[in-house]
Each structure stands twice: as C-alpha cells, then as structure tokens.
Design an enzyme around this catalytic site. Sequence first.
Site, PDB file in Angstrom:
ATOM      1  CD  GLU A  90     -14.876  20.379  -3.466  1.00  0.00           C
ATOM      2  OE1 GLU A  90     -14.890  21.301  -4.292  1.00  0.00           O
ATOM      3  OE2 GLU A  90     -14.713  20.564  -2.253  1.00  0.00           O
ATOM      4  CB  CYS A 103      -6.708  14.164  -0.345  1.00  0.00           C
ATOM      5  SG  CYS A 103      -7.776  14.470   1.074  1.00  0.00           S
ATOM      6  CB  CYS A 110     -19.136  14.805   7.042  1.00  0.00           C
ATOM      7  SG  CYS A 110     -18.293  14.130   8.495  1.00  0.00           S
ATOM      8  CB  CYS A 114     -15.637  19.092  12.939  1.00  0.00           C
ATOM      9  SG  CYS A 114     -15.314  17.370  13.395  1.00  0.00           S
ATOM     10  CB  CYS A 117     -14.713  20.632   9.174  1.00  0.00           C
ATOM     11  SG  CYS A 117     -14.474  19.632   7.699  1.00  0.00           S
ATOM     12  CB  CYS A 331      -7.113  20.194   6.030  1.00  0.00           C
ATOM     13  SG  CYS A 331      -5.597  19.356   5.701  1.00  0.00           S
TER      14      CYS A 331
END
Length: 340
Positions: A90, A103, A110, A114, A117, A331
């Site tokens: 995305e 962005c 990933c 975290c 997230c 975010c």
Amino acid sequence: MINLRDLSLEETERLVVGLGQPAFRAKQIFQWIGKGKKDFREMTNLPEVFKEKLSEKCRIGGVETAAVQKSVKDGTRKYLFRLEDGNTVESVFMKYKYGNSICLSSQAGCRMGCAFCASGKNGLVRGLTPGEMLSQLLEAEADTGEKIGHIVVMGTGEPFDNYENLSAFLRIVNDKTGKNIGMRNITVSTCGLVPGIQRFSDDFPQVNLAVSLHGTTDEIRASMMPVNRKYPLNVLLSACREYTKKTGRRITFEYTLVNGVNDREEDMHRLSGLLSGMLCHVNLIPLNKVNGSGFDTVSREKAAEFQQFLEKKGIPATVRRELGADIDAACGQLRLGQSD
Ligand code: SAH
C-alpha cells in the site's frame, strides 16, 4: 527480462551501449521512464528497430493498481498495488500546502514486529526492488494527474532492512534527467537499525532521517519494538548524535502515543531528558487503531500536552496531522493485503 525502472541512468547507458546504440539513447529512455511511460511505442524519439530490440530484453513495470480509496475529507488517496509476483503493498498520496507527497512502502510485509503496527503482522515477504518503489510514485502520479514533489519512505517495511534497493531507488528518483526529486524533499524513517543509520549518514546526508522512538526506557521500548533488544536506547541515541555530528542535519523522532504505555507524566520528563541538547524535532503521533493490537490511543489534548511540555524544554515538537483516517490510511494501518 530487465525492468527498466530498476536501472540508474548509468546502468541504462551500459544496457543501451551493449545493444549497439549510442549512449545518448539512455538519456531519452530514462526521461520517458520518469514521465511514467510504460509502452515502448510511446517513446517517439527512439528508432523502431531499437525499440523492438529493447522490448525483447526489457519490460517497464513494477506495480499495478489493484484498488484506490479516496478520502472525502482531505484528498488523501490510499493505493493497493499488486506486484508482479502477486503480492500487494500500500501507498498513500497526500496533499500538503507545500505540494503533493507520497508515502511509499519499501518492503512487502515487515520483520520488525512492532506490537502496535499492522504492517508487520504477517512478517516479511520480501524487500521491494527500486523499480517497485519508483512505480508506486509513477502510478499515483498517473492516477491523480498531479506531480509529486515529496517522498516519505514510511509505508510498509523497514527501509534499512532493504538498504541496497532503497539507495538505488533514491538515486534514480533524484537523478535530474528523471524525476529530479531533491534529496531534501525525501524522508526515510527507520525503527532504529543502527548500522543503517551509520551507512545512511555517509551515503545520503541530504535526505531527511526520521527515527521511531516510541519509548523512553529500554523496558518500555522493547515491549513495543523488538528491535530495541538489539539496539537499545543508548546505542540508538549515540548513533543519532553521531549522525548529526557528521551531517549537520536535524533528526525527526517519531513518538507514537499509546494510552497507559508511554503517555504518562514520567514519560514526558524522560523524553525531554533523553533528547535534550540534540538537534532534533519530535513528531507526536496519537496511536492509530489497529484491530487486535490491544493498544489504545490517546486524546489530541494529551498529545498537545506532550507537545507543549517539550517545547517548553526547548525541543521543537508537532502533532502529526491525521490524513486519510477515514480510509485507514494513517501510520501503522498499512497492511500486506486487504483481507487480514
Ligand atoms: N519501519 C519504519 C517505517 C515505518 S514509518 C519505522 O519504523 O520508522 C511509520 C511510522 O508510524 C513509524 O514511526 C511507526 O512506528 C509508526 N506507527 C506504526 N504503527 C502505528 C500506529 N498504529 N499508530 C501510529 N503510528 C504508528
């Protein structure tokens, strides 16, 4: 098949010369790539026979738009892009007073894990190629019909976990023959991979660096970000000081505020203590909701309280604007796919 969007101008030159053409043809191709052209037939200044040869060896691609969501509030658009291998990433197009910004994602998934997230929920699939990063920008420009002058590498992925491809992309997008986006108009955000910060200060001193901090003790930070076990706060912050010593550049520290975890009075004090005397700026981000993370956000008032406190201590701080929240484009909300 070589993806021409993966190549720097020099690499394009080598390719062109290898195909028996004069070097200046590379410049022409590179310009067309920068304009977002994907069809060799549209490259009107290239000889037909050469275009045929080129299309036997090369393709122009990277991502294909699978879905677009448009915010009714602020012009933000969130793209779901399909990579050639079927994976998806995305990106978010944002309008600011100073111009348009994108962005970008640097990886599919990933591995940083975290806790708050969404991007890392299913682990890492793979790093994106330079052409796949460039394609996100080119597709968004084609869709909006607008020029994008700013890039933040803050989408899915840890950019320094894909360092080689990230640097190749930065050089391509900065090349004045192509997109010509100034290094100072680009920001790269890291969760705190210290060797990456060190390399980056040598390779890209002009690119803005953002560092995700989020915690003011090793215990708190490690509970949110596993990377803190490898690079604890004192190691991270001394790398940041070193960065500024070398480059003279201000670092942006991102601090996502999570209710009851890092938003207390003592966090505020420790944060200002940790950063005092550093050339930096703090970007406070009230946590955006991620389903199933078990974390709660804070009020805008709480964020403002942190901001005022930091400012009083002489540390510039802002609260990040919440663009595209109505389309889950904020975010930490970017994911691997749409269904999870
Ligand atoms: N891997 C890089 C790039 C991601 S940038 C990094 O960690 O910096 C995205 C920023 O949004 C990071 O600061 C990240 O920690 C933060 N973030 C992640 N999830 C969030 C959430 N749910 N709410 C608010 N910010 C979040």
